[in-house]
Write a protein that holds these residues in place. Structure first.
Motif, PDB file in Angstrom:
ATOM      1  N   ARG A 606      38.245  48.688  39.642  1.00 47.61           N
ATOM      2  CA  ARG A 606      38.909  48.969  38.367  1.00 47.61           C
ATOM      3  C   ARG A 606      40.423  49.155  38.471  1.00 47.61           C
ATOM      4  O   ARG A 606      41.120  49.022  37.459  1.00 47.61           O
ATOM      5  N   LEU A 607      40.932  49.449  39.641  1.00 50.52           N
ATOM      6  CA  LEU A 607      42.343  49.813  39.743  1.00 50.52           C
ATOM      7  C   LEU A 607      43.151  48.859  40.613  1.00 50.52           C
ATOM      8  O   LEU A 607      44.363  49.035  40.762  1.00 50.52           O
ATOM      9  N   TRP A 608      42.528  47.849  41.164  1.00 50.96           N
ATOM     10  CA  TRP A 608      43.232  46.837  41.944  1.00 50.96           C
ATOM     11  C   TRP A 608      43.695  45.725  41.024  1.00 50.96           C
ATOM     12  O   TRP A 608      42.931  45.193  40.223  1.00 50.96           O
ATOM     13  N   ASP A 609      44.988  45.391  41.129  1.00 54.60           N
ATOM     14  CA  ASP A 609      45.559  44.280  40.372  1.00 54.60           C
ATOM     15  C   ASP A 609      45.748  43.120  41.340  1.00 54.60           C
ATOM     16  O   ASP A 609      46.699  43.088  42.125  1.00 54.60           O
ATOM     17  N   GLU A 610      44.827  42.161  41.300  1.00 54.85           N
ATOM     18  CA  GLU A 610      44.842  41.056  42.255  1.00 54.85           C
ATOM     19  C   GLU A 610      46.080  40.194  42.079  1.00 54.85           C
ATOM     20  O   GLU A 610      46.653  39.723  43.070  1.00 54.85           O
ATOM     21  N   ARG A 612      49.137  40.998  41.158  1.00 50.81           N
ATOM     22  CA  ARG A 612      50.340  41.602  41.716  1.00 50.81           C
ATOM     23  C   ARG A 612      50.137  42.112  43.140  1.00 50.81           C
ATOM     24  O   ARG A 612      51.099  42.459  43.818  1.00 50.81           O
ATOM     25  N   GLY A 613      48.906  42.180  43.581  1.00 51.71           N
ATOM     26  CA  GLY A 613      48.626  42.615  44.947  1.00 51.71           C
ATOM     27  C   GLY A 613      48.890  44.083  45.185  1.00 51.71           C
ATOM     28  O   GLY A 613      49.348  44.464  46.273  1.00 51.71           O
ATOM     29  N   VAL A 614      48.593  44.913  44.184  1.00 53.76           N
ATOM     30  CA  VAL A 614      48.797  46.366  44.292  1.00 53.76           C
ATOM     31  C   VAL A 614      47.706  47.082  43.505  1.00 53.76           C
ATOM     32  O   VAL A 614      47.023  46.495  42.661  1.00 53.76           O
ATOM     33  N   TYR A 615      47.564  48.355  43.794  1.00 50.03           N
ATOM     34  CA  TYR A 615      46.767  49.228  42.936  1.00 50.03           C
ATOM     35  C   TYR A 615      47.677  49.766  41.832  1.00 50.03           C
ATOM     36  O   TYR A 615      48.790  50.235  42.108  1.00 50.03           O
ATOM     37  N   VAL A 616      47.215  49.696  40.604  1.00 49.61           N
ATOM     38  CA  VAL A 616      47.963  50.304  39.508  1.00 49.61           C
ATOM     39  C   VAL A 616      47.692  51.799  39.507  1.00 49.61           C
ATOM     40  O   VAL A 616      46.760  52.289  40.156  1.00 49.61           O
ATOM     41  N   ILE A 641      40.439  53.705  51.256  1.00 48.77           N
ATOM     42  CA  ILE A 641      39.914  52.965  50.101  1.00 48.77           C
ATOM     43  C   ILE A 641      40.319  51.497  50.168  1.00 48.77           C
ATOM     44  O   ILE A 641      39.504  50.605  49.913  1.00 48.77           O
ATOM     45  N   ALA A 642      41.557  51.208  50.512  1.00 48.84           N
ATOM     46  CA  ALA A 642      42.061  49.829  50.498  1.00 48.84           C
ATOM     47  C   ALA A 642      41.566  49.065  51.721  1.00 48.84           C
ATOM     48  O   ALA A 642      41.763  49.511  52.854  1.00 48.84           O
ATOM     49  N   PRO A 643      40.936  47.906  51.545  1.00 46.41           N
ATOM     50  CA  PRO A 643      40.545  47.081  52.692  1.00 46.41           C
ATOM     51  C   PRO A 643      41.786  46.621  53.461  1.00 46.41           C
ATOM     52  O   PRO A 643      42.857  46.400  52.882  1.00 46.41           O
ATOM     53  N   ALA A 644      41.655  46.473  54.761  1.00 47.74           N
ATOM     54  CA  ALA A 644      42.798  46.138  55.607  1.00 47.74           C
ATOM     55  C   ALA A 644      43.450  44.823  55.212  1.00 47.74           C
ATOM     56  O   ALA A 644      44.663  44.653  55.369  1.00 47.74           O
ATOM     57  N   GLU A 645      42.660  43.892  54.672  1.00 43.72           N
ATOM     58  CA  GLU A 645      43.245  42.593  54.313  1.00 43.72           C
ATOM     59  C   GLU A 645      44.210  42.695  53.138  1.00 43.72           C
ATOM     60  O   GLU A 645      44.944  41.744  52.856  1.00 43.72           O
ATOM     61  N   ARG A 646      44.216  43.812  52.438  1.00 44.81           N
ATOM     62  CA  ARG A 646      45.147  43.994  51.324  1.00 44.81           C
ATOM     63  C   ARG A 646      46.436  44.678  51.744  1.00 44.81           C
ATOM     64  O   ARG A 646      47.402  44.751  50.964  1.00 44.81           O
ATOM     65  N   TRP A 647      46.495  45.228  52.931  1.00 43.01           N
ATOM     66  CA  TRP A 647      47.605  46.101  53.294  1.00 43.01           C
ATOM     67  C   TRP A 647      48.954  45.393  53.255  1.00 43.01           C
ATOM     68  O   TRP A 647      49.931  45.942  52.734  1.00 43.01           O
ATOM     69  N   ASP A 648      49.024  44.188  53.776  1.00 40.37           N
ATOM     70  CA  ASP A 648      50.315  43.494  53.821  1.00 40.37           C
ATOM     71  C   ASP A 648      50.870  43.259  52.425  1.00 40.37           C
ATOM     72  O   ASP A 648      52.078  43.452  52.178  1.00 40.37           O
ATOM     73  N   ARG A 649      50.015  42.829  51.508  1.00 40.25           N
ATOM     74  CA  ARG A 649      50.487  42.596  50.136  1.00 40.25           C
ATOM     75  C   ARG A 649      50.976  43.905  49.509  1.00 40.25           C
ATOM     76  O   ARG A 649      52.001  43.918  48.807  1.00 40.25           O
ATOM     77  N   ILE A 650      50.239  44.978  49.751  1.00 44.04           N
ATOM     78  CA  ILE A 650      50.637  46.270  49.192  1.00 44.04           C
ATOM     79  C   ILE A 650      51.992  46.698  49.753  1.00 44.04           C
ATOM     80  O   ILE A 650      52.908  47.061  49.007  1.00 44.04           O
ATOM     81  N   PHE A 651      52.127  46.632  51.082  1.00 45.97           N
ATOM     82  CA  PHE A 651      53.383  47.082  51.684  1.00 45.97           C
ATOM     83  C   PHE A 651      54.553  46.199  51.259  1.00 45.97           C
ATOM     84  O   PHE A 651      55.676  46.696  51.087  1.00 45.97           O
TER      85      PHE A 651
END
Length: 875
Positions: A606-610, A612-616, A641-651
């Motif tokens: 519900r809170l992941w914005d694919e 933009r690659g971030v959690y809102v 909570i965040a899967p490791a494959e998302r970390w680079d986009r988030i950072f």
């Protein structure tokens, strides 16, 4: 000294403050608050004379007060107390008074300050207690063994005498920290602590006792008394470092009190000869202020840092001369900046009215400040300041921890953090020593961790954890600050501070290995968890959490299903699951695991914005908020909570300086109004110093140590570049300039760069995994309950050399980072009498119990008590 004792003495109080059974009944049945006007800001003298047949061989006094006391024996100051506490667990002090007693007449004397209202660190007893006994009550119980074998009991009872201390003006300005102190030395009885003082005009104290409702068990004050669980605070004289300015002030005639007078005044240059010798005060010399009609003379002193203690004066003055004291952490227009009047403003101006001759004075309450202004008013003759100083007081810790590296800026930041925390440790952890002095349970989480690496103390943390549990409401939520006014009112709390309190229990167990405290507090933790569970929706997410949703001093979107809140809640559930497993409660562990998994799945759904690659920040009624923050995304990574494959986009999003915005802090004042506009489609809310702790945990988990150091250098380096000597509350200096929750770099540098962490509860097993990043060397000490861990690493070309020492009985895991060549060759060198030469010699095999290779790192496990030098070379 054994602090356990069998209670024998009574609590005593001035006679006119004790009430009758009717008042008690009104409090019990109708919740009618008694009239406390005489007890608000009331000072009282208590005395008890007695004779000893010979000198004292042993004498232990158990002392407490509803308020704060100063204890004197035969004219000698012994100490002050008690420690801050919940009145349902009234703290008492055990003091050795034998050195102060003598054969023949003796006197015990106490000065008691009664507050009569809740303060930031003090809370009134229950209504029925106030109705019966008031809040100016004293407890004293001493057992004296004389050298000739006699045992004598000196207890608080109706043999004590009491007198109102009229030297203090009672109706003065007050705030959460305390009252304005206006003291007239001419009204103070000289020698009242001495045996030969004439106390014939004093009245007998009373030891009130009222029958309970069943007319069988008497009701007495504070039925539960707890021994002081922390050491007495240190006290040491400190002189100012420099004179920041001198001048004259024209009096404000229409001022209602000293604070308003100081508000309306400004400092102008003084005529020649008006102030002589002010420059000598920092070295302990004398200054003289000459009279000059109505104009006051001002001297502004700089103590160099934010300091905490009791301002002291030693002076010779004519009768009636007025010396005002004003203080602050910063200057404005050449004088200490005063806070704006308001409900959370405490007075920072106090007044001393001199008697004729040589005299000394010390403020009753301690204060936090850097700059101190003395304003001498209306002297009829010269005022000679023999000495102006600070009786500096802090929690007594040994500075066991240390950190040094090849970057001087990081060294300064580590030291500034440790210094800041020391200024926020007294009889509790404080957010800041100036504005509030409250023990906030959210601040406690960071402060405890920094304490572990800098000082290694456990007693103050344990006390704070217990006081959090003592503040728990009937619905399960704990107070946001306890003990004190906010715990007493229990009207509103910060729910995430409750989470931080529980997380601190887990980190305390990790640091100490003490499961007993976890077992003691676990029922309160479960009730707190149930509070959160009752505010979850059908997906298991916290939704529209009531009360003060804080998260950080920043404009994070906290509505609906809040990401940061749910990430912290997820962490809470995992911590309780872990504690339940340690405490052998499998059903509780399984329940928490199931709830945690629901939170993890729902946040990702519900809170992941694919796009933009971030959690809102939030999801409100099924619609995602457009606001994005470092706080929400860092918490999702740091706490699993965040899967490791998302970390680079988030950072990539939340570390982009061009997108980060330091938003308004809300309740804090300017310059927040000048915060830049926030574009919700592009910008990211920047974490303030407090939540940067969680941001740094995310960076460390992801192995982004370079970004972690860059953030420390950029953010905290800017503070030091602006002249900070202690760490600010937020990224600007216009609020608290000494704030314990902002000291996370001290923790980061010891745990990540030096590389020390617990691999088993209580540091029975320690992991040493240094992260050099761009540094050439680092060394330091990490204190543990078993002793100090010493680490020293250095890069020489492609070689990384590590030298470490661990306490006997502790097992260390050494994990060396991969060198640029990709693979590491481990070389063990001179380990005292264990090894000779270089390489994997037989001696090395005796010291090494295991060698672990994980990916591109090499780990050695060694037995404690030996020093091991390791070198890793690129092949």
């Amino acid at each position: 000294m054994d602090e356990r004792f069998t209670r024998r003495a009574n609590w005593i109080t001035p006679p006119r403050l004790a009430a009758g059974p009717a008042a008690v009944a009104e409090a019990y049945f109708y919740s009618r608050r008694p009239d406390l006007s005489e007890q608000r800001n009331g000072f009282w003298y208590f005395r008890r004379r007695f004779d000893l047949p010979s000198d004292a061989a042993e004498a232990v006094a158990h002392v407490s007060a509803d308020g704060r006391y100063h204890l004197y024996v035969n004219g000698v100051f012994v100490g002050r107390g008690p420690a801050r506490c919940d009145p349902a667990f009234q703290s008492y002090d055990a003091r050795d008074i034998a050195p102060y007693l003598r054969k023949g007449p003796n006197v015990v004397a106490l000065l008691l300050h009664s507050y009569g209202r809740d303060m930031s660190w003090y809370q009134l007893p229950p209504l029925h207690h106030l109705a019966a006994f008031g809040c100016a009550s004293l407890f004293f119980q001493a057992d004296v063994l004389t050298e000739d074998g006699k045992r004598i009991e000196i207890d608080s009872d109706d043999a004590w005498l009491v007198q109102k201390a009229d030297a203090w003006e009672q109706q003065t300005m007050y705030g959460p920290v305390g009252y304005m102190e206006v003291f007239d030395a001419g009204k103070a009885p000289g020698g009242w602590t001495e045996t030969d003082f004439d106390d014939g005009g004093w009245t007998k104290a009373v030891a009130p006792e009222f029958p309970a409702l069943n007319l069988a068990t008497p009701t007495r004050p504070f039925p539960v008394m707890a021994p002081r669980g922390i050491p007495f605070l240190s006290e040491e004289e400190r002189l100012p470092e420099s004179v920041a300015g001198t001048g004259e002030v024209a009096p404000a005639r229409d001022a209602a009190d000293p604070f308003e007078q100081a508000e309306k005044e400004s400092i102008a240059p003084a005529r020649e000869g008006r102030i002589r010798g002010a420059e000598a005060l920092p070295s302990g010399g004398e200054a003289v202020v000459a009279p000059d009609g109505e104009k006051g003379a001002a001297i502004v002193l700089d103590f160099g840092d934010t300091v905490t203690g009791y301002p002291r004066l030693d002076l010779t003055a004519p009768d009636g001369a007025v010396i005002d004291i004003a203080y602050s952490e910063r200057l404005r227009d050449g004088r200490p900046e005063l806070p704006q009047r308001g409900p959370i403003t405490s007075p920072t101006v106090h007044r001393y009215v001199a008697r004729d001759g040589r005299q000394s004075w010390e403020k009753f309450e301690w204060a936090g400040f850097r700059y101190l202004q003395l304003t001498v008013r209306n002297p009829q003759g010269p005022v000679k300041l023999h000495r102006v100083s600070l009786n500096e007081t802090m929690y007594p810790v040994e500075e066991r921890g240390s950190f040094e590296c090849s970057d001087p800026l990081l060294n300064d930041i580590w030291k500034a953090g440790a210094k800041t925390l020391r200024r926020c440790m007294h009889d509790g952890y404080e957010d800041c020593p100036s504005r509030e002095q409250r023990q906030w349970l959210g601040d406690l989480y960071v402060e405890a961790l920094v304490n572990f690496v800098a000082f290694g103390d456990t007693a103050l943390v344990a006390q704070a954890l217990r006081q959090g549990a003592q503040s728990q409401r009937s619905d399960g939520m704990v107070a946001m600050a306890a003990p004190g006014d906010l715990a007493a009112r229990s009207i509103v709390s910060i729910p995430d501070w409750g989470i931080c309190w529980a997380l601190t229990i887990d980190r305390y167990v990790e640091y100490t290995g003490d499961l007993d405290i976890a077992l003691e507090l676990f029922p309160a933790v479960l009730r707190l968890t149930d509070w959160f569970h009752r505010h979850t929706d059908e997906r298991g997410l916290l939704n529209n959490v009531p009360e003060w949703n804080f998260v950080d001093w920043a404009e994070v979107d906290r509505r609906g299903e809040g990401t940061a809140y749910n990430a912290l809640y997820y962490r809470l559930l995992r911590v309780i699951e872990s504690l339940a497993q340690k405490l052998e409660m499998p059903r509780v562990a399984a329940q928490c695991a199931e709830r945690a998994e629901r939170v993890r799945v729902a946040v990702n759904a519900r809170l992941w914005d694919e796009e933009r690659g971030v959690y809102v920040d939030a999801c409100i009624d099924g619609r995602q908020s457009r606001r994005v923050s470092q706080q929400s995304n860092a918490a999702c990574i740091a706490y699993g909570i965040a899967p490791a494959e998302r970390w680079d986009r988030i950072f990539n999003a939340i570390l982009d300086e061009s997108r980060l915005v330091v938003t308004s802090t809300g309740m804090l004042s300017a310059p927040d109004a000048s915060a830049p506009p926030f574009d919700e489609e592009r910008n990211v809310v920047a974490a303030q110093p407090y939540f940067s702790h969680h941001l740094h945990r995310a960076l460390a988990l992801a192995g982004r140590y370079g970004d972690l150091l860059a953030n420390i250098r950029r953010r905290w380096g800017a503070m030091l570049a602006a002249g900070a000597t202690t760490i600010w509350e937020v990224w600007h200096p216009h609020v608290s300039q000494c704030h314990g929750w902002s000291t996370t770099p001290t923790f980061d540098l010891s745990t990540e760069v030096l590389g020390v962490s617990a691999a088993a509860p209580g540091f029975q097993r320690v992991r040493i995994a240094p992260q050099p990043v761009d540094l050439d060397w680092a060394r330091g000490v990490y204190p543990t309950v078993h002793g100090d861990i010493r680490v020293d690493w250095r890069r020489e070309g492609k070689e990384l050399r590590l030298s470490c020492g661990v306490p006997s009985g502790v097992v260390a895991e050494l994990a060396l980072p991969a060198t640029p060549g990709g693979w590491c060759e481990v070389v063990v060198e001179g380990v005292g009498d264990v090894l000779q030469g270089v390489g994997m010699a037989e001696g090395a095999r005796a010291a090494i119990s295991d060698v672990v290779v994980e990916g591109e790192s090499v780990a050695l496990v060694i037995d404690g008590g030996r020093r091991l030098d390791v070198a890793a070379r690129a092949r």
